[in-house]
Design a protein around this motif. Sequence first.
Motif, PDB file in Angstrom:
ATOM      1  N   MET A  14       0.838  -1.166   0.000  1.00 24.10           N
ATOM      2  CA  MET A  14       0.000   0.000   0.000  1.00 24.10           C
ATOM      3  C   MET A  14       0.886   1.232   0.000  1.00 24.10           C
ATOM      4  O   MET A  14       1.848   1.316   0.721  1.00 24.10           O
ATOM      5  CB  MET A  14      -0.878  -0.031   1.272  1.00 24.10           C
ATOM      6  CG  MET A  14      -1.692   1.197   1.451  1.00 24.10           C
ATOM      7  SD  MET A  14      -2.625   1.148   2.969  1.00 24.10           S
ATOM      8  CE  MET A  14      -1.559   2.099   4.000  1.00 24.10           C
ATOM      9  N   ARG A  15       0.566   2.182  -0.785  1.00 27.45           N
ATOM     10  CA  ARG A  15       1.279   3.456  -0.834  1.00 27.45           C
ATOM     11  C   ARG A  15       0.415   4.517  -0.179  1.00 27.45           C
ATOM     12  O   ARG A  15      -0.810   4.459  -0.253  1.00 27.45           O
ATOM     13  CB  ARG A  15       1.577   3.839  -2.280  1.00 27.45           C
ATOM     14  CG  ARG A  15       2.663   2.976  -2.887  1.00 27.45           C
ATOM     15  CD  ARG A  15       3.023   3.501  -4.269  1.00 27.45           C
ATOM     16  NE  ARG A  15       3.233   2.332  -5.095  1.00 27.45           N
ATOM     17  CZ  ARG A  15       2.750   2.135  -6.290  1.00 27.45           C
ATOM     18  NH1 ARG A  15       2.033   3.065  -6.866  1.00 27.45           N
ATOM     19  NH2 ARG A  15       2.993   1.044  -6.944  1.00 27.45           N
ATOM     20  N   CYS A  47       2.070   0.471  12.218  1.00 26.27           N
ATOM     21  CA  CYS A  47       2.258  -0.207  10.937  1.00 26.27           C
ATOM     22  C   CYS A  47       3.232   0.600  10.075  1.00 26.27           C
ATOM     23  O   CYS A  47       3.082   1.814   9.933  1.00 26.27           O
ATOM     24  CB  CYS A  47       0.926  -0.357  10.204  1.00 26.27           C
ATOM     25  SG  CYS A  47      -0.329  -1.230  11.164  1.00 26.27           S
ATOM     26  N   ASN A  78       5.806   0.398   6.334  1.00 29.20           N
ATOM     27  CA  ASN A  78       6.044  -0.261   5.056  1.00 29.20           C
ATOM     28  C   ASN A  78       7.547  -0.390   4.862  1.00 29.20           C
ATOM     29  O   ASN A  78       8.284   0.592   4.938  1.00 29.20           O
ATOM     30  CB  ASN A  78       5.419   0.562   3.923  1.00 29.20           C
ATOM     31  CG  ASN A  78       5.444  -0.185   2.614  1.00 29.20           C
ATOM     32  OD1 ASN A  78       5.766  -1.371   2.560  1.00 29.20           O
ATOM     33  ND2 ASN A  78       5.091   0.504   1.543  1.00 29.20           N
ATOM     34  N   SER A  79       7.998  -1.614   4.645  1.00 37.27           N
ATOM     35  CA  SER A  79       9.426  -1.838   4.383  1.00 37.27           C
ATOM     36  C   SER A  79       9.547  -2.586   3.058  1.00 37.27           C
ATOM     37  O   SER A  79       8.563  -2.786   2.356  1.00 37.27           O
ATOM     38  CB  SER A  79      10.053  -2.646   5.532  1.00 37.27           C
ATOM     39  OG  SER A  79       9.488  -3.954   5.570  1.00 37.27           O
ATOM     40  N   GLU A  80      10.765  -3.016   2.721  1.00 32.05           N
ATOM     41  CA  GLU A  80      10.975  -3.742   1.465  1.00 32.05           C
ATOM     42  C   GLU A  80      10.183  -5.044   1.427  1.00 32.05           C
ATOM     43  O   GLU A  80       9.788  -5.505   0.362  1.00 32.05           O
ATOM     44  CB  GLU A  80      12.470  -4.040   1.292  1.00 32.05           C
ATOM     45  CG  GLU A  80      13.298  -2.798   1.073  1.00 32.05           C
ATOM     46  CD  GLU A  80      14.786  -3.127   0.973  1.00 32.05           C
ATOM     47  OE1 GLU A  80      15.148  -4.315   0.879  1.00 32.05           O
ATOM     48  OE2 GLU A  80      15.583  -2.180   1.005  1.00 32.05           O
ATOM     49  N   GLN A  81       9.963  -5.658   2.588  1.00 35.90           N
ATOM     50  CA  GLN A  81       9.208  -6.912   2.641  1.00 35.90           C
ATOM     51  C   GLN A  81       7.695  -6.683   2.611  1.00 35.90           C
ATOM     52  O   GLN A  81       6.935  -7.629   2.477  1.00 35.90           O
ATOM     53  CB  GLN A  81       9.541  -7.695   3.928  1.00 35.90           C
ATOM     54  CG  GLN A  81      10.929  -8.293   3.951  1.00 35.90           C
ATOM     55  CD  GLN A  81      11.989  -7.264   4.348  1.00 35.90           C
ATOM     56  OE1 GLN A  81      11.690  -6.257   4.967  1.00 35.90           O
ATOM     57  NE2 GLN A  81      13.215  -7.515   3.945  1.00 35.90           N
ATOM     58  N   GLY A  82       7.251  -5.461   2.768  1.00 32.92           N
ATOM     59  CA  GLY A  82       5.824  -5.159   2.763  1.00 32.92           C
ATOM     60  C   GLY A  82       5.412  -4.521   4.076  1.00 32.92           C
ATOM     61  O   GLY A  82       6.243  -4.166   4.915  1.00 32.92           O
ATOM     62  N   TRP A  83       4.099  -4.365   4.233  1.00 29.68           N
ATOM     63  CA  TRP A  83       3.575  -3.738   5.447  1.00 29.68           C
ATOM     64  C   TRP A  83       3.649  -4.709   6.615  1.00 29.68           C
ATOM     65  O   TRP A  83       3.378  -5.903   6.473  1.00 29.68           O
ATOM     66  CB  TRP A  83       2.124  -3.316   5.232  1.00 29.68           C
ATOM     67  CG  TRP A  83       2.010  -2.039   4.468  1.00 29.68           C
ATOM     68  CD1 TRP A  83       1.889  -1.910   3.119  1.00 29.68           C
ATOM     69  CD2 TRP A  83       2.040  -0.726   4.994  1.00 29.68           C
ATOM     70  NE1 TRP A  83       1.844  -0.596   2.759  1.00 29.68           N
ATOM     71  CE2 TRP A  83       1.922   0.172   3.912  1.00 29.68           C
ATOM     72  CE3 TRP A  83       2.140  -0.201   6.266  1.00 29.68           C
ATOM     73  CZ2 TRP A  83       1.913   1.539   4.071  1.00 29.68           C
ATOM     74  CZ3 TRP A  83       2.128   1.172   6.427  1.00 29.68           C
ATOM     75  CH2 TRP A  83       2.020   2.027   5.333  1.00 29.68           C
ATOM     76  N   ALA A  84       4.020  -4.177   7.774  1.00 28.19           N
ATOM     77  CA  ALA A  84       4.055  -4.979   8.997  1.00 28.19           C
ATOM     78  C   ALA A  84       3.511  -4.128  10.138  1.00 28.19           C
ATOM     79  O   ALA A  84       3.842  -2.952  10.255  1.00 28.19           O
ATOM     80  CB  ALA A  84       5.477  -5.422   9.304  1.00 28.19           C
ATOM     81  N   CYS A  85       2.673  -4.730  10.953  1.00 29.79           N
ATOM     82  CA  CYS A  85       2.098  -4.031  12.101  1.00 29.79           C
ATOM     83  C   CYS A  85       2.567  -4.710  13.378  1.00 29.79           C
ATOM     84  O   CYS A  85       2.563  -5.938  13.486  1.00 29.79           O
ATOM     85  CB  CYS A  85       0.569  -4.055  12.036  1.00 29.79           C
ATOM     86  SG  CYS A  85      -0.094  -3.151  10.623  1.00 29.79           S
TER      87      CYS A  85
END
Length: 148
Positions: free
Chosen positions: A1-2, A37, A39-46
């Motif tokens: 998500m951007r 939450c 956003n990193s290179e691997q995707g969103w993480a909460c």
Amino acid sequence: MRAEEGLPDNENGRYTLSLVTGGVMRLDTRTGAVSSCTNSEQGWACYVVPDERAAFDAEIGRLQAENQKLKARLAEHDSTVTGKIDEPLPKSDPLNKAEPKVADGARKIEIPLPSDQDVDRVMSFLERAWRRLMEMANRVQKDVSGKI
């Protein structure tokens, strides 16, 4: 998500999302859990933000349970105390002890034994003296270790 895509659907109002620097804060309106939450290179993480209130409530509960156990033990102990009397003791000089008696014909001196109250007073004194000695030793040790 951007960020420019906007916030995702919040599952029929269960989550409330707020934009913050570096990501999104998510509030679960059913449980009250707050997550950060990103956003990193691997995707969103909460990741759930630690809830200090829950920790405080757990500690309060533990202390209340411990307090109840101690009160029960104290009540148990108080009911087993013997030798208590309701009437006041006669006024007398505690330093004025009975004179040692001389046994008939044997010329031996009989010395009265100390009472339980006397023994308790001596034990209290020794306990306080021991605690003070240990506290003094700890202070000296701290002073010496701080200077080395």
